[in-house]
Every structure is written in C-alpha cells, then in structure tokens.
Design a protein around this motif. Sequence first.
Motif, mmCIF file in Angstrom:
data_model
loop_
_atom_site.group_PDB
_atom_site.id
_atom_site.type_symbol
_atom_site.label_atom_id
_atom_site.label_comp_id
_atom_site.label_asym_id
_atom_site.label_seq_id
_atom_site.Cartn_x
_atom_site.Cartn_y
_atom_site.Cartn_z
ATOM 1 N N LEU A 287 0.779 -1.027 -0.013
ATOM 2 C CA LEU A 287 -0.047 -0.021 0.562
ATOM 3 C C LEU A 287 1.377 1.861 -0.106
ATOM 4 O O LEU A 287 0.816 2.180 -0.674
ATOM 5 N N ARG A 288 2.134 0.882 0.463
ATOM 6 C CA ARG A 288 2.581 2.816 0.798
ATOM 7 C C ARG A 288 3.688 2.615 -0.752
ATOM 8 O O ARG A 288 3.326 3.933 -0.569
ATOM 9 N N PHE A 289 3.686 1.375 -0.315
ATOM 10 C CA PHE A 289 5.327 1.817 -2.166
ATOM 11 C C PHE A 289 4.732 1.601 -3.272
ATOM 12 O O PHE A 289 5.107 2.220 -4.314
ATOM 13 N N SER A 290 3.644 0.716 -3.666
ATOM 14 C CA SER A 290 3.167 0.348 -4.915
ATOM 15 C C SER A 290 1.328 1.581 -5.576
ATOM 16 O O SER A 290 1.699 2.088 -6.274
ATOM 17 N N ALA A 291 0.852 1.317 -4.031
ATOM 18 C CA ALA A 291 -0.089 1.672 -4.594
ATOM 19 C C ALA A 291 -0.312 3.538 -4.299
ATOM 20 O O ALA A 291 -1.117 4.330 -3.790
ATOM 21 N N SER B 142 -1.052 6.883 1.861
ATOM 22 C CA SER B 142 -0.258 7.700 3.190
ATOM 23 C C SER B 142 -0.064 6.683 4.017
ATOM 24 O O SER B 142 -0.078 5.185 4.213
ATOM 25 N N TRP B 143 1.213 6.513 4.900
ATOM 26 C CA TRP B 143 1.923 6.114 6.048
ATOM 27 C C TRP B 143 0.638 5.808 7.466
ATOM 28 O O TRP B 143 0.578 3.846 7.843
ATOM 29 N N VAL B 144 -0.693 6.354 6.801
ATOM 30 C CA VAL B 144 -1.372 6.647 8.319
ATOM 31 C C VAL B 144 -2.605 5.237 7.918
ATOM 32 O O VAL B 144 -2.385 4.269 8.238
ATOM 33 N N PHE B 145 -2.952 5.340 6.199
ATOM 34 C CA PHE B 145 -3.857 4.607 6.213
ATOM 35 C C PHE B 145 -3.126 2.995 6.180
ATOM 36 O O PHE B 145 -4.027 1.763 6.223
ATOM 37 N N SER B 146 -1.373 2.851 5.463
ATOM 38 C CA SER B 146 -1.060 2.061 5.394
ATOM 39 C C SER B 146 -0.363 0.631 6.596
ATOM 40 O O SER B 146 -0.799 0.080 6.582
ATOM 41 N N VAL B 147 -0.116 1.592 7.697
ATOM 42 C CA VAL B 147 0.301 1.395 9.011
ATOM 43 C C VAL B 147 -1.581 0.460 9.044
ATOM 44 O O VAL B 147 -1.150 -0.603 10.154
ATOM 45 N N ALA B 148 -2.252 1.587 9.901
ATOM 46 C CA ALA B 148 -3.978 0.968 10.246
ATOM 47 C C ALA B 148 -4.265 -0.270 9.462
ATOM 48 O O ALA B 148 -5.350 -1.223 9.622
#
Length: 190
Positions: free
Chosen positions: A150-154, A157-163
């Motif tokens: 989610l963070r590097f390909s899509a 945001s970091w917040v969405f990816s971590v959540a």
Amino acid sequence: MTTPEPRTGTTVPAGTAPPAPAPEPRTRRQLPTADIVLSLVLAALFANAFWTAMEWSVKAGLFPRMVTGLGVLLTLLHVAVLLLKARTPVPVVEKRVDADDEAEGDVEYVFAHAGGRAWARSLAWIAAFFVGLYIFGLFVIAPLFALTYLRFSARTSWVFSVAYAAATFAVLYLAFEVALQLPVPPGLFL
C-alpha cells in the motif's frame, strides 16, 4: 392529398416516397470460451481442495471446506451466467471510440494496455508475498505485505497503510487463533 403508408399506418403526402424502413440492428452471440475454461479450471481446483479437506478432522477442515465449497458454487454460478449471457443476442453498437473515452480504471482497459513492466512488477509482488508466506508465516507476512504494498506500490499515506496492516493482522488473528482455534503454519524461520 395524403395516402396511408401500408406498413406503419401513418400518412405521407401524395407524390413523396415513404420513408425507408430502419435496418434491423445487428446482433452478436459470442461465447466467452477463455472465461468459461478458466472458471472451470478454478472450480476443479476448489473441488480438489474441498476433497482434500474432507480427510481432515472436523475442526481442522471446517474453514477450508466452507471456503472451497463456496468457491466451487460461485465459479459454477459464474459459468452458468456466462452461458446464459452468450445465448441472449446483444445488439452491436458501432461507434467511434477515442483513446480519451476509455475508462482508465476499467479492468479490461488495464489488462489490454498494461505493458510488460507493469505485468512484471505485479507478478513480482505476488511472488514476494508467497515467498514471504513460506519463510515468515501468515501472521507476519500479511500485515507486512499490506503495509509495503500500500505504501510503495499504491502510494497511499503512511497512516492508512499502517492502519490497514494492523486491521489485517487483527482480522487474521481473531479468525484463526481466537474464533476457529486453528494453528497457522508459522513459516520456515518462526
């Protein structure tokens, strides 16, 4: 003076030719052979997995039997829908399509226009997931993969990816460890 038109019952002024009949719309019946074959192969794989899960204990085989049984039913339903759609004629609409008119988010457009680099990148992500699953196990790789993809390909945001990664871990843990109490293979190194 007007005369009635024989086919439609409308009247046309005397001395004029009746309007030409509208051409019948062309129809096409196309059997989506590739979709049907792939769906049947997928149904066979689900059926094989279901048959394998039948040999397991009730507790260990419950979840796999539910998923694979549902998989068989849905893929066979998909084949039935494809066959029914192929039997009904679809009018052929001829219109000029500009490249800008294509919906770039449309799945067919993406598959038709994706280059070799995009395909290689997607297959590399899939391979990385399965290699990580073998090495680290489900509880480690699923959230880690969700976070990195989610963070590097899509590029979310970091917040969405971590959540999302945390939610992935929570759902998997609650489903397998708490609700079903099924042991999940820990991976090669864990």
